[in-house]
Design an enzyme around this catalytic site. Sequence first.
Site, PDB file in Angstrom:
ATOM      1  N   SER A 118      44.042  40.167  42.679  1.00 20.56           N
ATOM      2  CA  SER A 118      44.278  40.747  43.643  1.00 20.56           C
ATOM      3  C   SER A 118      45.787  41.274  43.366  1.00 20.56           C
ATOM      4  CB  SER A 118      44.389  39.749  44.891  1.00 20.56           C
ATOM      5  OG  SER A 118      45.067  38.610  44.741  1.00 20.56           O
ATOM      6  N   HIS A 139      38.308  44.611  42.167  1.00 24.21           N
ATOM      7  CA  HIS A 139      39.086  43.623  43.487  1.00 24.21           C
ATOM      8  C   HIS A 139      38.087  43.785  44.751  1.00 24.21           C
ATOM      9  CE1 HIS A 139      42.607  42.879  46.270  1.00 24.21           C
ATOM     10  NE2 HIS A 139      41.899  41.704  46.229  1.00 24.21           N
ATOM     11  N   GLU A 151      38.352  47.704  45.409  1.00 21.72           N
ATOM     12  CA  GLU A 151      39.442  48.458  44.765  1.00 21.72           C
ATOM     13  C   GLU A 151      39.199  48.357  43.426  1.00 21.72           C
ATOM     14  OE1 GLU A 151      44.113  48.301  46.230  1.00 21.72           O
ATOM     15  OE2 GLU A 151      43.081  46.229  45.948  1.00 21.72           O
ATOM     16  N   ASN A 189      46.930  44.967  48.511  1.00 17.51           N
ATOM     17  CA  ASN A 189      48.024  43.980  48.629  1.00 17.51           C
ATOM     18  C   ASN A 189      49.511  44.602  48.821  1.00 17.51           C
ATOM     19  OD1 ASN A 189      46.558  41.414  49.284  1.00 17.51           O
ATOM     20  ND2 ASN A 189      45.937  41.617  47.217  1.00 17.51           N
TER      21      ASN A 189
END
Length: 295
Positions: A118, A139, A151, A189
């Site tokens: 992540s 991800h 992702e 993130n």
Amino acid sequence: MKNIAVIGAGTMGNGIAHTFAQFGYKVNLIDISEESLDKGMKTISGNLDRMVSKEKISAADKEATLNNITTYTDIPKGVKEIDLVVEAATENEDLKLNIFKQLDENCSAETILASNTSSISITKIASVVSNPERVIGMHFMNPVPIMKLVEIIRGYSTSNEVTSSIMELSEKLNKVPVEANDYPGFVANRILMPMINEAIETYYNGVAGVKEIDTVMKLGMAHPMGPLQLADFIGLDVCHSILEVMYDGFKNPKYAPCPLLTNMVMAGKLGIKSGEGFYDYSESKKAEKVSAQFS
């Protein structure tokens, strides 16, 4: 691609294995212990049971999904004749680099090597592989069988061919792949973690209580879950680790973990996984809730 290996049978790993297996792929689920694998398979079975009860899949679909998964405690055996490996181990850079060194030694040169990281640099992970053009970030979001987003992170050397094939594969899993370049935190993130950290700072500074902060964000900003509850769900240790990666990568104090978050992680208050974080998830608390319902 027909044969998939997933490394790590924890929350993300078993969810990824479940998803591939449900869509007919043969999956080798790899972890260091039989105990971890048994726990992961139990979670997958329980999640499939819920899907059966909601009539999203049939009992036969559940059985077929489970039959598509084979477990291994040995990486060399688990990655033989595999088209794609998805690493979903703990968010620790040294651990991931060690795993990718093993993959480089034991996989064929054509095997695509993906990481579910992540926040850790795909370019850094690819640096320990002899042909880094086959390394990519994949991800997934938690819970994997439900969440649509994946992702797709291109490392500095990731080839166009590998990127295209992973984008297409994600769509075959009924996911929505979004391509991102390899910078700390990627997209999800980089935006989410500063928000969670700011919510923790807001609580730390005494502006409002935990429930009040989460209520403002749920009712005022239409978030399905408040940021402090979400932090508990993700794991406070994971949040802390991602923020540290971003802080190290950008050298910007806005990414520095809040001191309260650091202290909670050191104290073992990690959220749902430990039974306590910003909220109490302990068995005694559950018992109190049940008692209150019948009082």
